[in-house]
Design a protein around this motif. Structure first.
Motif, PDB file in Angstrom:
ATOM      1  N   VAL A   1       0.835  -1.208   0.000  1.00  0.00           N
ATOM      2  CA  VAL A   1       0.000   0.000   0.000  1.00  0.00           C
ATOM      3  C   VAL A   1       0.871   1.259   0.000  1.00  0.00           C
ATOM      4  CG1 VAL A   1      -1.692   1.328   1.317  1.00  0.00           C
ATOM      5  CG2 VAL A   1      -1.968  -1.148   1.088  1.00  0.00           C
ATOM      6  N   PHE A   2       1.842   1.316   0.899  1.00  0.00           N
ATOM      7  CA  PHE A   2       2.694   2.500   0.996  1.00  0.00           C
ATOM      8  C   PHE A   2       3.464   2.719  -0.300  1.00  0.00           C
ATOM      9  CE2 PHE A   2       3.264   2.337   5.934  1.00  0.00           C
ATOM     10  CZ  PHE A   2       1.920   2.623   6.078  1.00  0.00           C
ATOM     11  N   ASP A   3       4.010   1.656  -0.872  1.00  0.00           N
ATOM     12  CA  ASP A   3       4.809   1.790  -2.088  1.00  0.00           C
ATOM     13  C   ASP A   3       3.983   2.322  -3.254  1.00  0.00           C
ATOM     14  OD1 ASP A   3       7.057   0.904  -0.793  1.00  0.00           O
ATOM     15  OD2 ASP A   3       7.063  -1.097  -1.671  1.00  0.00           O
ATOM     16  N   HIS A   4       2.763   1.813  -3.408  1.00  0.00           N
ATOM     17  CA  HIS A   4       1.931   2.244  -4.534  1.00  0.00           C
ATOM     18  C   HIS A   4       1.472   3.686  -4.366  1.00  0.00           C
ATOM     19  CE1 HIS A   4       2.039  -1.935  -5.665  1.00  0.00           C
ATOM     20  NE2 HIS A   4       1.418  -1.649  -6.780  1.00  0.00           N
ATOM     21  N   ALA A   5       1.193   4.090  -3.132  1.00  0.00           N
ATOM     22  CA  ALA A   5       0.805   5.490  -2.912  1.00  0.00           C
ATOM     23  C   ALA A   5       1.994   6.422  -3.135  1.00  0.00           C
ATOM     24  CB  ALA A   5       0.255   5.658  -1.503  1.00  0.00           C
ATOM     25  N   THR A   6       3.167   6.015  -2.657  1.00  0.00           N
ATOM     26  CA  THR A   6       4.365   6.831  -2.826  1.00  0.00           C
ATOM     27  C   THR A   6       4.715   6.985  -4.295  1.00  0.00           C
ATOM     28  OG1 THR A   6       5.230   6.159  -0.665  1.00  0.00           O
ATOM     29  CG2 THR A   6       6.822   6.989  -2.269  1.00  0.00           C
ATOM     30  N   ARG A   7       4.553   5.901  -5.062  1.00  0.00           N
ATOM     31  CA  ARG A   7       4.856   5.938  -6.488  1.00  0.00           C
ATOM     32  C   ARG A   7       4.012   6.986  -7.207  1.00  0.00           C
ATOM     33  NH1 ARG A   7       4.270   0.162  -8.765  1.00  0.00           N
ATOM     34  NH2 ARG A   7       5.761  -0.145  -7.057  1.00  0.00           N
ATOM     35  N   ARG A   8       2.818   7.248  -6.676  1.00  0.00           N
ATOM     36  CA  ARG A   8       1.915   8.236  -7.277  1.00  0.00           C
ATOM     37  C   ARG A   8       2.042   9.611  -6.630  1.00  0.00           C
ATOM     38  NH1 ARG A   8       0.053   3.245  -7.947  1.00  0.00           N
ATOM     39  NH2 ARG A   8      -1.323   2.750  -9.686  1.00  0.00           N
ATOM     40  N   SER A   9       3.031   9.772  -5.759  1.00  0.00           N
ATOM     41  CA  SER A   9       3.269  11.054  -5.069  1.00  0.00           C
ATOM     42  C   SER A   9       2.060  11.519  -4.279  1.00  0.00           C
ATOM     43  CB  SER A   9       3.700  12.140  -6.074  1.00  0.00           C
ATOM     44  OG  SER A   9       4.938  11.820  -6.648  1.00  0.00           O
ATOM     45  N   LEU A  10       1.356  10.583  -3.657  1.00  0.00           N
ATOM     46  CA  LEU A  10       0.199  10.926  -2.840  1.00  0.00           C
ATOM     47  C   LEU A  10       0.618  11.138  -1.386  1.00  0.00           C
ATOM     48  CD1 LEU A  10      -2.433   8.310  -4.086  1.00  0.00           C
ATOM     49  CD2 LEU A  10      -2.204  10.691  -4.788  1.00  0.00           C
ATOM     50  N   PRO A  11       0.110  12.168  -0.725  1.00  0.00           N
ATOM     51  CA  PRO A  11       0.247  12.229   0.728  1.00  0.00           C
ATOM     52  C   PRO A  11      -0.666  11.181   1.350  1.00  0.00           C
ATOM     53  CG  PRO A  11      -1.083  14.070  -0.059  1.00  0.00           C
ATOM     54  CD  PRO A  11      -0.625  13.319  -1.272  1.00  0.00           C
TER      55      PRO A  11
ATOM     56  N   LEU B   1      -2.394   7.792   7.809  1.00  0.00           N
ATOM     57  CA  LEU B   1      -2.803   6.523   8.400  1.00  0.00           C
ATOM     58  C   LEU B   1      -3.197   6.749   9.851  1.00  0.00           C
ATOM     59  CD1 LEU B   1      -2.793   3.305   8.637  1.00  0.00           C
ATOM     60  CD2 LEU B   1      -0.377   3.556   9.253  1.00  0.00           C
ATOM     61  N   VAL B   2      -4.392   6.327  10.235  1.00  0.00           N
ATOM     62  CA  VAL B   2      -4.754   6.335  11.657  1.00  0.00           C
ATOM     63  C   VAL B   2      -4.687   4.904  12.165  1.00  0.00           C
ATOM     64  CG1 VAL B   2      -6.188   8.402  11.463  1.00  0.00           C
ATOM     65  CG2 VAL B   2      -7.258   6.163  11.272  1.00  0.00           C
ATOM     66  N   THR B   3      -4.119   4.744  13.353  1.00  0.00           N
ATOM     67  CA  THR B   3      -3.858   3.405  13.858  1.00  0.00           C
ATOM     68  C   THR B   3      -3.621   3.437  15.358  1.00  0.00           C
ATOM     69  OG1 THR B   3      -2.409   1.465  13.592  1.00  0.00           O
ATOM     70  CG2 THR B   3      -1.371   3.623  13.439  1.00  0.00           C
ATOM     71  N   HIS B   4      -3.731   2.262  15.983  1.00  0.00           N
ATOM     72  CA  HIS B   4      -3.275   2.115  17.359  1.00  0.00           C
ATOM     73  C   HIS B   4      -2.109   1.130  17.424  1.00  0.00           C
ATOM     74  CE1 HIS B   4      -6.191  -1.214  16.870  1.00  0.00           C
ATOM     75  NE2 HIS B   4      -5.349  -1.858  17.647  1.00  0.00           N
ATOM     76  N   ASP B   5      -1.628   0.696  16.252  1.00  0.00           N
ATOM     77  CA  ASP B   5      -0.569  -0.308  16.159  1.00  0.00           C
ATOM     78  C   ASP B   5       0.781   0.389  15.984  1.00  0.00           C
ATOM     79  OD1 ASP B   5       1.192  -2.333  15.520  1.00  0.00           O
ATOM     80  OD2 ASP B   5      -0.126  -3.308  14.066  1.00  0.00           O
ATOM     81  N   PRO B   6       1.703   0.267  16.944  1.00  0.00           N
ATOM     82  CA  PRO B   6       3.015   0.911  16.814  1.00  0.00           C
ATOM     83  C   PRO B   6       3.787   0.442  15.580  1.00  0.00           C
ATOM     84  CG  PRO B   6       2.650   0.181  19.077  1.00  0.00           C
ATOM     85  CD  PRO B   6       1.535  -0.404  18.253  1.00  0.00           C
ATOM     86  N   ASP B   7       3.551  -0.803  15.127  1.00  0.00           N
ATOM     87  CA  ASP B   7       4.237  -1.287  13.933  1.00  0.00           C
ATOM     88  C   ASP B   7       3.813  -0.504  12.698  1.00  0.00           C
ATOM     89  OD1 ASP B   7       5.623  -3.172  15.381  1.00  0.00           O
ATOM     90  OD2 ASP B   7       4.233  -4.807  14.938  1.00  0.00           O
ATOM     91  N   ASP B   8       2.523  -0.125  12.624  1.00  0.00           N
ATOM     92  CA  ASP B   8       2.060   0.717  11.528  1.00  0.00           C
ATOM     93  C   ASP B   8       2.797   2.047  11.537  1.00  0.00           C
ATOM     94  OD1 ASP B   8       0.221  -1.093  10.536  1.00  0.00           O
ATOM     95  OD2 ASP B   8      -1.517  -0.148  11.468  1.00  0.00           O
ATOM     96  N   ALA B   9       2.890   2.639  12.721  1.00  0.00           N
ATOM     97  CA  ALA B   9       3.535   3.943  12.838  1.00  0.00           C
ATOM     98  C   ALA B   9       5.013   3.848  12.475  1.00  0.00           C
ATOM     99  CB  ALA B   9       3.373   4.483  14.257  1.00  0.00           C
ATOM    100  N   ALA B  10       5.678   2.774  12.888  1.00  0.00           N
ATOM    101  CA  ALA B  10       7.090   2.602  12.551  1.00  0.00           C
ATOM    102  C   ALA B  10       7.273   2.454  11.047  1.00  0.00           C
ATOM    103  CB  ALA B  10       7.654   1.388  13.286  1.00  0.00           C
ATOM    104  N   ALA B  11       6.366   1.727  10.400  1.00  0.00           N
ATOM    105  CA  ALA B  11       6.454   1.524   8.953  1.00  0.00           C
ATOM    106  C   ALA B  11       6.223   2.815   8.188  1.00  0.00           C
ATOM    107  CB  ALA B  11       5.445   0.466   8.514  1.00  0.00           C
ATOM    108  N   ALA B  12       5.572   3.789   8.820  1.00  0.00           N
ATOM    109  CA  ALA B  12       5.333   5.083   8.182  1.00  0.00           C
ATOM    110  C   ALA B  12       6.600   5.929   8.106  1.00  0.00           C
ATOM    111  CB  ALA B  12       4.238   5.842   8.925  1.00  0.00           C
ATOM    112  N   GLY B  13       7.690   5.412   8.655  1.00  0.00           N
ATOM    113  CA  GLY B  13       8.969   6.111   8.551  1.00  0.00           C
ATOM    114  C   GLY B  13       9.235   7.072   9.690  1.00  0.00           C
TER     115      GLY B  13
END
Length: 219
Positions: free
Chosen positions: A185-195, A198-210
């Motif tokens: 998901v992140f790669d495909h959105a980044t490829r399209r230059s989209l901001p 992500l809302v989450t309660h999972d710290p792994d999600d937040a870490a993956a967001a960079g």
């Protein structure tokens, strides 16, 4: 690289906070998400995370009022109907139409004003990009959780959004699959230059967001 004809720009949240009966759900939030980057908003259940996305997308419950401003580039989204905001949403539930094939689910996301041949070609390319070539006629009920999430994402991207909002779309995936689909998901959105927000309660999600993370603060 952004797709031709897609208006991209940073997503700006300026002192945003939905309120009910004049009482804010959380302290005003200000955040800028650059094109091609991912920001994570953290908060426990009931903290107002989904209401934040609804406010941005123009889908806020009528019982709530919007505070602050939301912009993509220099254009305010507040006051615009949902369909005019150019915001794509990916939910915890994939929301695929159960009575439609994978192809017809994807066609639903392709903007009108094109020939059927052009629209079908975009669907074919989307399935190839999602490594789901040959799945056109499949019933969504026959897909795995990861396959359903990929179809839901491609349907959203086919609508050519200017920003992508993610409402915990990975939380129901098996742990072994979660990292791979999150990266997809992140790669495909980044490829399209989209901001991407992500809302989450999972710290792994937040870490993956960079590491671009903010926490909702109770009002």
């Amino acid at each position: 690289m952004a797709e031709p004809g897609v208006d991209t720009g940073a997503l700006h949240l300026l002192d945003v906070s939905p309120s009910i009966a004049g009482r804010p759900l959380f302290a005003p939030l200000s955040l800028t998400v650059a094109p091609g980057s991912v920001a994570a908003v953290m908060g426990p259940s009931g903290s107002g995370k989904s209401s934040l996305l609804s406010l941005i997308a123009g889908l806020l419950d009528p019982a709530l009022t919007a505070g602050g401003d939301v912009r993509i580039g220099d254009r305010s989204l507040l006051g615009l109907p949902p369909e005019a905001r150019g915001v794509g949403l990916l939910f915890q539930d994939d929301l695929l139409f159960p009575h439609l094939s994978v192809r017809d689910n994807l066609l639903f996301g392709v903007p009108a004003g094109q020939s059927m041949a052009e629209r079908l070609e975009q669907v074919r390319e989307a399935l190839e990009e999602a490594e789901l070539s040959g799945f056109e006629a499949r019933d969504p009920a026959t897909l795995s959780g990861g396959q359903r999430t990929r179809v839901a994402l491609m349907r959203t991207l086919l609508s050519r959004p200017r920003a992508l909002l993610l409402d915990e779309p990975f939380s129901r995936l098996d742990h072994a699959l979660r990292d791979r689909i999150r990266r997809f998901v992140f790669d495909h959105a980044t490829r399209r230059s989209l901001p991407v927000l992500l809302v989450t309660h999972d710290p792994d999600d937040a870490a993956a967001a960079g590491g671009n993370r903010v926490d909702l603060v109770p009002a």
